[in-house]
Scaffold this motif. Sequence first.
Motif, PDB file in Angstrom:
ATOM      1  N   GLN A 339       0.797  -1.337   0.149  1.00 50.83           N
ATOM      2  CA  GLN A 339       0.060   0.020  -0.010  1.00 50.83           C
ATOM      3  C   GLN A 339       0.599   0.960   0.197  1.00 50.83           C
ATOM      4  N   MET A 340       0.432   2.447  -1.000  1.00 50.05           N
ATOM      5  CA  MET A 340       1.112   3.329  -0.525  1.00 50.05           C
ATOM      6  C   MET A 340       0.229   4.404   0.108  1.00 50.05           C
ATOM      7  N   SER A 341       0.022   5.885   0.550  1.00 50.45           N
ATOM      8  CA  SER A 341      -0.577   6.490   0.879  1.00 50.45           C
ATOM      9  C   SER A 341       0.219   7.940   0.441  1.00 50.45           C
ATOM     10  N   PRO A 342      -0.503   8.516   0.028  1.00 49.83           N
ATOM     11  CA  PRO A 342       0.324  10.430  -0.333  1.00 49.83           C
ATOM     12  C   PRO A 342      -0.147  11.066   1.610  1.00 49.83           C
ATOM     13  N   THR A 343       1.177  12.138   1.492  1.00 51.98           N
ATOM     14  CA  THR A 343       0.974  12.794   2.663  1.00 51.98           C
ATOM     15  C   THR A 343       0.646  14.347   2.165  1.00 51.98           C
ATOM     16  N   ASN A 344       0.957  15.373   2.951  1.00 47.13           N
ATOM     17  CA  ASN A 344       1.115  16.975   2.315  1.00 47.13           C
ATOM     18  C   ASN A 344       2.638  17.198   2.741  1.00 47.13           C
ATOM     19  N   THR A 345       3.581  15.956   2.657  1.00 48.43           N
ATOM     20  CA  THR A 345       4.899  16.450   2.342  1.00 48.43           C
ATOM     21  C   THR A 345       6.034  15.625   1.126  1.00 48.43           C
ATOM     22  N   PHE A 346       6.266  16.790   0.852  1.00 47.83           N
ATOM     23  CA  PHE A 346       7.336  16.282  -0.298  1.00 47.83           C
ATOM     24  C   PHE A 346       8.818  16.770   0.043  1.00 47.83           C
ATOM     25  N   GLN A 347       9.927  15.740  -0.408  1.00 46.44           N
ATOM     26  CA  GLN A 347      11.108  16.033  -0.827  1.00 46.44           C
ATOM     27  C   GLN A 347      10.966  16.554  -2.545  1.00 46.44           C
ATOM     28  N   ASP A 348      12.312  16.744  -2.937  1.00 48.19           N
ATOM     29  CA  ASP A 348      12.802  17.323  -4.562  1.00 48.19           C
ATOM     30  C   ASP A 348      12.497  16.489  -5.630  1.00 48.19           C
ATOM     31  N   HIS A 349      13.075  14.765  -4.370  1.00 48.35           N
ATOM     32  CA  HIS A 349      13.171  13.687  -5.605  1.00 48.35           C
ATOM     33  C   HIS A 349      12.083  12.391  -5.351  1.00 48.35           C
ATOM     34  N   GLY A 350      10.889  12.818  -4.494  1.00 51.46           N
ATOM     35  CA  GLY A 350       9.802  12.191  -4.788  1.00 51.46           C
ATOM     36  C   GLY A 350       9.129  12.096  -3.288  1.00 51.46           C
ATOM     37  N   PRO A 351       7.722  11.586  -3.462  1.00 51.12           N
ATOM     38  CA  PRO A 351       7.015  12.086  -2.303  1.00 51.12           C
ATOM     39  C   PRO A 351       6.974  11.845  -0.898  1.00 51.12           C
ATOM     40  N   VAL A 352       6.755  11.909   0.660  1.00 48.90           N
ATOM     41  CA  VAL A 352       6.607  10.894   1.090  1.00 48.90           C
ATOM     42  C   VAL A 352       5.570  10.521   1.115  1.00 48.90           C
ATOM     43  N   LEU A 353       5.236   9.454   1.379  1.00 47.56           N
ATOM     44  CA  LEU A 353       4.257   8.546   1.532  1.00 47.56           C
ATOM     45  C   LEU A 353       4.272   7.391   2.509  1.00 47.56           C
ATOM     46  N   ASP A 354       3.508   7.527   2.832  1.00 46.47           N
ATOM     47  CA  ASP A 354       2.886   6.083   4.230  1.00 46.47           C
ATOM     48  C   ASP A 354       2.742   4.694   3.749  1.00 46.47           C
ATOM     49  N   ILE A 355       4.212   3.863   3.926  1.00 44.93           N
ATOM     50  CA  ILE A 355       3.396   3.063   3.060  1.00 44.93           C
ATOM     51  C   ILE A 355       3.413   1.526   3.645  1.00 44.93           C
ATOM     52  N   VAL A 356       2.961   0.418   3.932  1.00 43.81           N
ATOM     53  CA  VAL A 356       3.330  -0.228   4.135  1.00 43.81           C
ATOM     54  C   VAL A 356       3.794  -1.899   3.103  1.00 43.81           C
ATOM     55  N   LEU A 357       4.480  -2.218   3.719  1.00 46.38           N
ATOM     56  CA  LEU A 357       5.262  -3.774   2.802  1.00 46.38           C
ATOM     57  C   LEU A 357       5.895  -4.190   3.714  1.00 46.38           C
ATOM     58  N   THR A 375      10.313   7.759   1.871  1.00 44.38           N
ATOM     59  CA  THR A 375       9.999   8.862   0.529  1.00 44.38           C
ATOM     60  C   THR A 375      11.031   7.696  -0.535  1.00 44.38           C
ATOM     61  N   VAL A 376       9.389   8.174  -1.176  1.00 48.86           N
ATOM     62  CA  VAL A 376       9.808   7.034  -2.148  1.00 48.86           C
ATOM     63  C   VAL A 376      10.513   8.285  -4.024  1.00 48.86           C
ATOM     64  N   PRO A 377      11.931   7.578  -4.141  1.00 52.50           N
ATOM     65  CA  PRO A 377      11.509   8.335  -5.689  1.00 52.50           C
ATOM     66  C   PRO A 377      10.790   8.433  -6.856  1.00 52.50           C
ATOM     67  N   MET A 378      11.035   9.244  -7.431  1.00 53.50           N
ATOM     68  CA  MET A 378       9.793   9.573  -9.079  1.00 53.50           C
ATOM     69  C   MET A 378       9.955   8.729  -9.878  1.00 53.50           C
ATOM     70  N   ASP A 379      11.502   8.524 -10.089  1.00 50.35           N
ATOM     71  CA  ASP A 379      11.854   7.326 -11.088  1.00 50.35           C
ATOM     72  C   ASP A 379      11.358   6.057 -10.980  1.00 50.35           C
ATOM     73  N   TYR A 380      11.819   5.896  -9.918  1.00 55.36           N
ATOM     74  CA  TYR A 380      10.920   4.263  -9.119  1.00 55.36           C
ATOM     75  C   TYR A 380       9.253   4.128  -9.462  1.00 55.36           C
ATOM     76  N   LEU A 381       9.019   5.108  -8.835  1.00 51.30           N
ATOM     77  CA  LEU A 381       7.024   5.235  -8.471  1.00 51.30           C
ATOM     78  C   LEU A 381       6.388   5.428 -10.170  1.00 51.30           C
ATOM     79  N   ALA A 382       7.219   6.184 -11.618  1.00 50.35           N
ATOM     80  CA  ALA A 382       7.391   5.862 -12.969  1.00 50.35           C
ATOM     81  C   ALA A 382       7.292   4.592 -13.624  1.00 50.35           C
ATOM     82  N   VAL A 383       7.783   3.050 -12.487  1.00 51.97           N
ATOM     83  CA  VAL A 383       7.595   2.087 -12.872  1.00 51.97           C
ATOM     84  C   VAL A 383       6.878   1.077 -12.343  1.00 51.97           C
TER      85      VAL A 383
END
Length: 474
Positions: A339-357, A375-383
Amino acid sequence: MRSYAGVMVGHLLLATVWCCPGPFGLVLGYVAWSQGEDWAWIALVAGLACSVPIPFMAVSYARKQFPRITRRDRLKQAGVPYGDATFVLWAPRSPQGHPRARLARADVLEASLVRYAPEGEATYTTYGDTFTPDEFTPLVRLRLRVHGSEETDGTDWTDGAHGSDGSAGFEVTDEWRVPSLCLSAVTAGRLAVLVDPDGSSDPTDPSAPGRVTPLWPRSTLLAGTRTSRIVDLDGRLTDVTRYPGRLLRHMRISLDAGGIDMAGDLIDLRGLDAATAARYTAVAERDRARPESPAPVTEPGEESRWIVDDLPGERAAFGSVGRRWARDGGVLVRARFLQMSPTNTFQDHGPVLDIVLRIHPADGTPPFDATRRLTVPMDYLAVLHRTREVVLYVSPNGTSYVVDWARTNLLAGTAAAKVIAPDGRELPLAGRPEVIWALMNLLASQGLSNPTSVLDLRKRRMSAVAGAVMDLVS
């Protein structure tokens, strides 16, 4: 290979600099007390008050920046009620289209990153609301082929008003803000869009195609990033992930009925009103009569929409190895995002997410679920439509797991991995994640770092593993 202790010491020094009046006040107070000054206690109390937050700040910042998972992050309940193949993505809501807009599928023919340049200098930027700011939302230029109603595979009475106007397909090129959680829909090449009625975008030309509005959360559903399951009235569970025709019909029903967000991965017909449940049941019966073939993981022509190289993130690599970590028995393990859920916090190289792993320990014990903010990198989110796997390196005592984004990105295919044989031959590893995983473990067990996606066996330090590597890739 970064260590938590090193990050902790760095933040401790940084917090000390930020709160420098505290230590300075303690030193000043001690000197004054040793000289018998009456005001020494004031300096000591003030210095102590300013110094107390230092370790708490250091721990907080280190935890936020360092992606370490410990026992405190394990889910207390029995586990997430999803199987290993399930992935729930709580994407931001899409804008509303015209009241008479039709829902259609659009294929991404070309994509290019126009702009992504956050202006904030802070490591983390937090907003007071849950919206996605333009500053942290990539602007992407897309050339789309929007399908007509006759191309959507079975528009019939179960679809309601949407898509029943006989509209023809067309191409459109425009720039859209793509939420980072939905970038994989662009790479996969399948979008769900709303098309306004002809002429509504240009009153002077009644025949002009209407404005096209991508529905980003539903696009991740159509792309297969998010899993989708249906529970029928008899309690039977059906997985409809990567069946775009049926998913489009489900989306039309949800838009007509209202109140069905399709935000999670599951629609339970037993909780819907009778009329809406009957429409979903009719779609299921139609699918049984005329089964649909699953769509490919990614549509043909992915190279023309490959924006991954332009997105920020940690460079893919076979990974670095700490010699002490390898000597003491540290290992690599694989995990999977549930699971990935958005938060209201961001970093330059990706959003800060609440995750279940879901983590699979190396010792063969049953997997366990963990949750934390990363923080999940945006290049990973794209795949993300390809894989939800992640690589972690485990401490020798097995008490902590650290997300290794360099290895994760290589396993996910954000960069092309290859081996250069001792005789100079280049052996590509594209589409062979299990071989890449085996090579990562081999290098880690030997304490060999390789901070790129190319493993060059001609280097002297690789001579000890050259034979084993060639056995794996041959």
